[in-house]
Design a protein around this motif. Structure first.
Motif, PDB file in Angstrom:
ATOM      1  N   UNK A 103       0.813  -1.264   0.074  1.00 32.58           N
ATOM      2  CA  UNK A 103      -0.101  -0.117   0.144  1.00 32.58           C
ATOM      3  C   UNK A 103       0.874   1.372   0.168  1.00 32.58           C
ATOM      4  N   UNK A 104       1.943   1.191   0.714  1.00 31.48           N
ATOM      5  CA  UNK A 104       2.932   2.223   0.530  1.00 31.48           C
ATOM      6  C   UNK A 104       3.369   2.517  -0.772  1.00 31.48           C
ATOM      7  N   UNK A 105       3.636   1.794  -1.433  1.00 29.93           N
ATOM      8  CA  UNK A 105       4.010   1.934  -2.765  1.00 29.93           C
ATOM      9  C   UNK A 105       2.911   2.311  -3.639  1.00 29.93           C
ATOM     10  N   UNK A 106       1.582   1.957  -3.531  1.00 30.50           N
ATOM     11  CA  UNK A 106       0.545   2.436  -4.009  1.00 30.50           C
ATOM     12  C   UNK A 106       0.505   3.980  -4.002  1.00 30.50           C
ATOM     13  N   UNK A 107       0.587   4.424  -2.562  1.00 29.32           N
ATOM     14  CA  UNK A 107       0.596   5.687  -2.370  1.00 29.32           C
ATOM     15  C   UNK A 107       1.810   6.891  -3.010  1.00 29.32           C
ATOM     16  N   UNK A 108       2.935   6.141  -3.034  1.00 28.19           N
ATOM     17  CA  UNK A 108       4.091   6.803  -3.264  1.00 28.19           C
ATOM     18  C   UNK A 108       3.831   6.987  -4.762  1.00 28.19           C
ATOM     19  N   UNK A 109       3.403   6.002  -5.645  1.00 24.49           N
ATOM     20  CA  UNK A 109       3.403   6.156  -6.923  1.00 24.49           C
ATOM     21  C   UNK A 109       2.159   7.334  -7.402  1.00 24.49           C
ATOM     22  N   UNK A 110       1.198   7.122  -6.654  1.00 26.45           N
ATOM     23  CA  UNK A 110       0.167   8.365  -6.953  1.00 26.45           C
ATOM     24  C   UNK A 110       0.892   9.865  -6.684  1.00 26.45           C
ATOM     25  N   UNK A 111       1.722   9.817  -5.556  1.00 23.38           N
ATOM     26  CA  UNK A 111       2.359  11.152  -5.373  1.00 23.38           C
ATOM     27  C   UNK A 111       3.493  11.426  -6.310  1.00 23.38           C
ATOM     28  N   UNK A 112       4.199  10.370  -6.906  1.00 28.62           N
ATOM     29  CA  UNK A 112       5.023  10.610  -8.048  1.00 28.62           C
ATOM     30  C   UNK A 112       4.198  11.043  -9.304  1.00 28.62           C
ATOM     31  N   UNK A 113       3.177  10.305  -9.428  1.00 31.42           N
ATOM     32  CA  UNK A 113       2.377  10.808 -10.818  1.00 31.42           C
ATOM     33  C   UNK A 113       1.788  12.229 -10.736  1.00 31.42           C
ATOM     34  N   UNK A 130      12.995  -3.053  -1.507  1.00 31.85           N
ATOM     35  CA  UNK A 130      12.471  -4.210  -1.552  1.00 31.85           C
ATOM     36  C   UNK A 130      12.182  -4.794  -2.884  1.00 31.85           C
ATOM     37  N   UNK A 131      12.705  -4.180  -4.064  1.00 28.14           N
ATOM     38  CA  UNK A 131      12.388  -4.799  -5.487  1.00 28.14           C
ATOM     39  C   UNK A 131      13.242  -5.868  -5.901  1.00 28.14           C
ATOM     40  N   UNK A 137      17.321  -0.942  -9.938  1.00 29.48           N
ATOM     41  CA  UNK A 137      17.759   0.120 -10.860  1.00 29.48           C
ATOM     42  C   UNK A 137      16.729   1.224 -11.210  1.00 29.48           C
ATOM     43  N   UNK A 138      15.525   0.829 -11.286  1.00 26.52           N
ATOM     44  CA  UNK A 138      14.480   1.785 -11.838  1.00 26.52           C
ATOM     45  C   UNK A 138      14.361   2.656 -10.493  1.00 26.52           C
ATOM     46  N   UNK A 139      14.342   2.109  -9.269  1.00 29.80           N
ATOM     47  CA  UNK A 139      14.217   3.106  -8.299  1.00 29.80           C
ATOM     48  C   UNK A 139      15.251   4.101  -8.032  1.00 29.80           C
ATOM     49  N   UNK A 140      16.480   3.653  -8.478  1.00 28.27           N
ATOM     50  CA  UNK A 140      17.893   4.459  -8.271  1.00 28.27           C
ATOM     51  C   UNK A 140      17.436   5.414  -9.443  1.00 28.27           C
ATOM     52  N   UNK A 141      16.916   5.426 -10.596  1.00 28.03           N
ATOM     53  CA  UNK A 141      16.977   6.222 -11.622  1.00 28.03           C
ATOM     54  C   UNK A 141      15.902   7.245 -11.110  1.00 28.03           C
ATOM     55  N   UNK A 142      14.735   6.887 -10.395  1.00 35.85           N
ATOM     56  CA  UNK A 142      13.903   7.746  -9.911  1.00 35.85           C
ATOM     57  C   UNK A 142      14.499   8.722  -8.747  1.00 35.85           C
ATOM     58  N   UNK A 143      15.296   8.132  -7.944  1.00 35.53           N
ATOM     59  CA  UNK A 143      16.200   9.015  -7.020  1.00 35.53           C
ATOM     60  C   UNK A 143      16.899  10.108  -7.519  1.00 35.53           C
ATOM     61  N   UNK A 144      17.684   9.554  -8.627  1.00 32.29           N
ATOM     62  CA  UNK A 144      18.348  10.619  -9.258  1.00 32.29           C
ATOM     63  C   UNK A 144      17.671  11.654  -9.871  1.00 32.29           C
ATOM     64  N   UNK A 145      16.489  11.397 -10.527  1.00 30.54           N
ATOM     65  CA  UNK A 145      15.764  12.141 -11.316  1.00 30.54           C
ATOM     66  C   UNK A 145      15.101  13.346 -10.053  1.00 30.54           C
TER      67      UNK A 145
END
Length: 343
Positions: A103-113, A130-131, A137-145
């Motif tokens: 559920x945390x991921x769901x809400x984080x995705x909403x926030x990012x969107x 956790x991935x 790697x996708x998560x790391x790219x999001x952090x760098x962005x």
């Protein structure tokens, strides 16, 4: 009381009643006049999404997790993107709701969107934590962005990863730079982690005063790990005057937020404390609960309780078995105890 005093008292009471009656009459008259003139009473102004979010943050710091969740949801419904990430944090920490990484991921995705760069960084850190390898790697790219967009949380997230050497090379100096920048910007998790680094000498020289300042700031803002570590400083007298009362206060705050170390350390004070009232029954309940959740510190001391018959009927076999399992899992305290007592 003499008769004259009684008369005076009754007289004063009569005056007070008359004043109150006159005041009520005046208020009723004003209301009637307002109604007759067509003037309506002013209705309370609804809170904006930003105000709901601020109210939620205040409730969260104060430990009112259910209220915080409701406020953040109202703010999110009103279009506040920061509130979406805040709800995700509550699911991630299990505050006001059952803990759920999904559920945390769901809400984080909403926030990012919704364009919240801090939410984007939270999503990235959750994926790294956790991935799968690809998700990391996708998560790391999001952090760098998010870092490129000047997100303070992204600075904390990347700093914490470089400190651990997780998904990126371990680089204590880069971690320190990123965490210091985020901490100066008021990012509470960065203040907490930086304080722990100074307390433990992890990547920096030990500095009790810096640890106390940083952990104190983060603890007052509700960071459970900082509350637990600050409590330990007071319990042990690390760079501060020893105080079991102060230690118990911070351990309790940490335990309320689900911090298992805080729960276990509070239990030890209730078992062996000198300044706080002892409560073996509550201590054993806390130890059992934390141990059942996998906390090694609680498991170790619960094993000692069985070995020594502290607060429970003595059961040497069960105590030794618990300590042997912990030693096998690599807990140094368990290994040392077993060797010192030839068990």
């Amino acid at each position: 009381m003499c008769a004259s005093q009684i008369i005076v008292a009754r007289s004063r009471a009569g005056v007070v009643l008359k004043v109150c009656a006159a005041l009520l009459f005046t208020l009723a008259l004003d209301a009637a006049q307002a109604t007759s003139s067509g003037t309506e009473l002013v209705a309370p102004v609804p809170l904006t999404a930003a105000q709901w979010f601020e109210q939620g943050q205040t409730a969260l710091v104060g430990g009112l997790f259910d209220e915080a969740l409701q406020d953040f949801r109202k703010a999110a419904t009103g279009g506040n993107a920061h509130a979406l990430a805040a709800v995700g944090d509550l699911y991630h920490l299990g505050l006001g709701v059952a803990r759920s990484d999904r559920d945390a991921l769901i809400w984080y995705r909403k926030a990012a969107a919704a364009g919240d760069v801090d939410g984007q960084a939270r999503l990235g850190l959750a994926l790294v934590g956790t991935g799968t390898a690809a998700e990391q790697q996708a998560g790391l790219a999001l952090i760098r962005k998010a870092l490129a967009a000047n997100s303070a949380y992204a600075q904390y997230a990347l700093g914490s990863l470089h400190l651990q050497g997780k998904a990126v090379p371990r680089d204590a100096q880069l971690a320190l730079t990123l965490l210091e920048t985020a901490a100066r910007r008021g990012e509470v998790p960065a203040q907490s982690l930086l304080g722990q680094m100074y307390l433990d000498g992890n990547g920096v020289e030990k500095h009790s005063a810096m640890a106390l300042e940083l952990l104190g700031d983060a603890a007052r803002m509700g960071d459970a790990t900082a509350q637990s570590r600050l409590g330990a400083m007071f319990a042990e007298g690390w760079g501060v005057e020893r105080s079991e009362h102060e230690a118990a206060y911070w351990f309790e705050r940490a335990a309320e937020r689900g911090n298992l170390d805080g729960q276990a350390l509070l239990a030890l004070l209730l078992l062996d404390g000198e300044e706080v009232p002892r409560d073996p029954l509550k201590a054993l309940d806390l130890l059992r609960e934390a141990a059942a959740s996998g906390n090694a510190l609680a498991q170790f001391h619960l094993g000692l309780c069985f070995l020594q018959g502290r607060g429970v009927p003595q059961d040497s076999a069960q105590g030794q078995n618990m300590l042997r399992q912990l030693a096998k899992a690599g807990l140094p305290e368990a290994t040392t105890y077993l060797k010192e007592h030839s068990l």
